[in-house]
Design a protein around this motif. Sequence first.
Motif, short mmCIF file in Angstrom:
data_model
loop_
_atom_site.label_atom_id
_atom_site.label_comp_id
_atom_site.label_asym_id
_atom_site.label_seq_id
_atom_site.Cartn_x
_atom_site.Cartn_y
_atom_site.Cartn_z
N PHE A 198 0.85 -1.21 -0.03
CA PHE A 198 0.20 -0.05 -0.11
C PHE A 198 0.90 1.15 0.00
N PRO A 199 0.44 2.50 -0.59
CA PRO A 199 1.31 3.49 -0.79
C PRO A 199 1.62 4.13 0.74
N ALA A 200 0.93 3.90 1.75
CA ALA A 200 1.13 4.42 2.98
C ALA A 200 2.20 3.38 3.96
N ASP A 201 2.51 2.33 3.54
CA ASP A 201 3.34 1.26 4.14
C ASP A 201 4.67 1.90 4.90
N LYS A 202 5.32 2.60 3.96
CA LYS A 202 6.59 3.02 4.30
C LYS A 202 6.31 4.18 5.37
N VAL A 203 5.50 5.11 5.14
CA VAL A 203 5.12 6.18 6.11
C VAL A 203 4.56 5.69 7.44
N VAL A 204 3.85 4.62 7.40
CA VAL A 204 3.41 4.06 8.83
C VAL A 204 4.46 3.30 9.46
N SER A 205 5.27 2.50 8.82
CA SER A 205 6.51 1.78 9.29
C SER A 205 7.58 2.82 9.92
N PHE A 206 7.54 4.03 9.04
CA PHE A 206 8.59 5.07 9.60
C PHE A 206 7.91 5.48 11.15
N PHE A 207 6.92 5.62 11.30
CA PHE A 207 6.32 6.37 12.45
C PHE A 207 6.57 5.34 13.62
N HIS A 208 6.06 3.86 13.17
CA HIS A 208 5.94 3.02 13.97
C HIS A 208 7.32 2.41 14.43
N THR A 209 8.31 2.44 13.91
CA THR A 209 9.56 2.16 14.27
C THR A 209 10.54 3.12 14.77
N VAL A 210 10.33 4.21 14.27
CA VAL A 210 11.38 5.37 14.54
C VAL A 210 10.91 6.33 15.53
N ILE A 211 9.57 6.89 15.27
CA ILE A 211 9.13 8.13 15.93
C ILE A 211 8.50 7.68 17.22
N PHE A 212 7.37 6.83 16.94
CA PHE A 212 6.57 6.69 18.14
C PHE A 212 7.21 5.97 19.48
N PRO A 213 8.35 4.95 19.27
CA PRO A 213 8.92 4.27 20.06
C PRO A 213 9.70 5.28 21.22
N LEU A 214 10.10 6.48 20.68
CA LEU A 214 10.81 7.45 21.45
C LEU A 214 9.89 8.33 22.13
N MET A 215 8.69 8.40 21.66
CA MET A 215 7.52 9.19 22.33
C MET A 215 6.89 8.70 23.30
N ASN A 216 6.67 7.37 23.48
CA ASN A 216 5.99 6.65 24.39
C ASN A 216 6.28 7.21 25.73
N PRO A 217 7.56 6.99 26.45
CA PRO A 217 7.94 7.11 27.67
C PRO A 217 7.71 8.68 28.07
N VAL A 218 8.02 9.52 27.10
CA VAL A 218 7.71 11.02 27.15
C VAL A 218 6.35 11.40 27.26
N ILE A 219 5.53 10.73 26.76
CA ILE A 219 4.20 11.22 26.86
C ILE A 219 3.57 10.61 28.28
N TYR A 220 4.18 9.34 28.79
CA TYR A 220 3.63 8.99 30.05
C TYR A 220 4.26 9.82 31.03
N THR A 221 5.57 10.45 30.85
CA THR A 221 6.17 11.28 31.83
C THR A 221 5.76 12.88 31.77
N LEU A 222 5.10 13.23 30.85
CA LEU A 222 4.29 14.65 30.74
C LEU A 222 3.04 14.38 31.64
N SER A 223 2.45 13.33 31.84
CA SER A 223 1.05 13.34 32.35
C SER A 223 1.28 12.89 33.82
N ASN A 224 2.48 12.62 34.25
CA ASN A 224 2.73 12.01 35.74
C ASN A 224 3.58 13.09 36.36
N GLN A 225 2.85 13.49 37.52
CA GLN A 225 3.35 14.61 38.06
C GLN A 225 4.53 14.16 38.98
#
Length: 331
Positions: free
Chosen positions: A288-315
Motif C-alpha cells: 500500500f502507498p502508506a506502508d513506508k510512512v506507517v512503518s517509519f512512525f511505528h519503528t522510529v518516531i513513536f517508540p521514542l515518544m511513548n515514555p515521554v508522553i507518560y512522563t508529561l502526564s505524571n506529576q
Amino acid sequence: MEYIKGGYNRQQFAFCSSVGCRVMERENSTVVTEFILLGLTQSQDAQLLVFVLVLIFYLIILPGNFLIILAIKSDPSLTAPLYFFLSNLAFLDASYSFIVAPRMLADFLAMKKVISYKGCITQLFFLHFLGAGEMFLLVVMAFDRYVAICRPLHYSTVMKPRICYALLLALWLGGFAHSIVQVALILHLPFCGPNQLDNFFCDVPQVTKLACTDTFVVELLMVSNSGLLTLLCFLGLLASYAVILCRVKGHSSEGKNKAVSTCTTHIVIVFLMFGPAIFIYTRPFRVFPADKVVSFFHTVIFPLMNPVIYTLSNQEVKASLRRLLSRHIVC
C-alpha cells in the motif's frame, strides 16, 4: 510486469525452479546473501530533510528516555509497580529505536543501501522480540492499573515485587517466543531470485515477498502470529480501560481525575503502538502507498515518544526529573 504469489514474476520463478532452488537444495544454503534496501524515498531532497529531522529528534528524545530511567531508579519515592513498569517501557523503547533508526540514518548517506542476509534476519528478530515485549508490557501495565483502581485493597498483595518481576520475565519470554516463530518461518523460505526490499529496514512482509515459492501458508501463519495477536491485545486493552473508566465514576474528585489522566495516557500509547502494527500485520502482505510512512512512525518516531508522553502526564516523575536535573546542574 505480471507477478504470481510470493512477489516475483514468472520468468524469475522459472529461473529459480530450474537453477536457483536446485542449487539451494543441493548445497543446503541460501542463494541470496544480501538484500538491497530501496529506502524510505528516492528523492535526495526528501532524504536530506528526513535525515536532519530524525537526527535532531533522535538526539533530543533518546537521552530523555534514559533520564526517565535514571530518575525512577534514583528516586526512593518512585518504587510503585507503575514506575517499575514505566522504566522498563523506557528501556524497551530506547532499545527498539536502536534497531532501525541508526542504520536508516547511515543509509541516507550511503550510495548503496545493502544489508546481509544474516543482518536482515537479526534485525527482523530484534524488531519483533522487542516489539512484542513492549506489546505485552502494555498489557501488564493495564493489569496493574486495573488492580490499583478496581481492587485497591488487594493491590499490595497482587502486585508485590516478586509478582512484578515474574510478569517482566513472562513478557520477555513471550516476546522471544513470538519473534523466534517469525524467524523460523523466514529461515525455511528459499531466496534465489530478486533481492530488492522495498523498505528502509527488514520486516516480515517485504522479506516474504522475495521468496521463490508460494508463500500463502507462511503469510497466513505470520498474520496469525503477529496480526491476530496484536488485534486481540489491542481489543483487550481497550476493554480493560473502558472497565476502569466506568469504575472510577464513583471515586472522589481528586482520585477520579488522577485515574482518568493515567488511563487516558495509557490509551494514547496503546493507539500509537497498536494502530500502525494492526495496519501492517493484520492483512495479507500486499503493498500500500502508506506502508513506508506507517512503518517509519511505528519503528522510529513513536517508540521514542511513548515514555515521554507518560512522563508529561505524571506529576511524580516530572518532579523527580526536575530534582535530578537541578541536583546535577548545581553540582
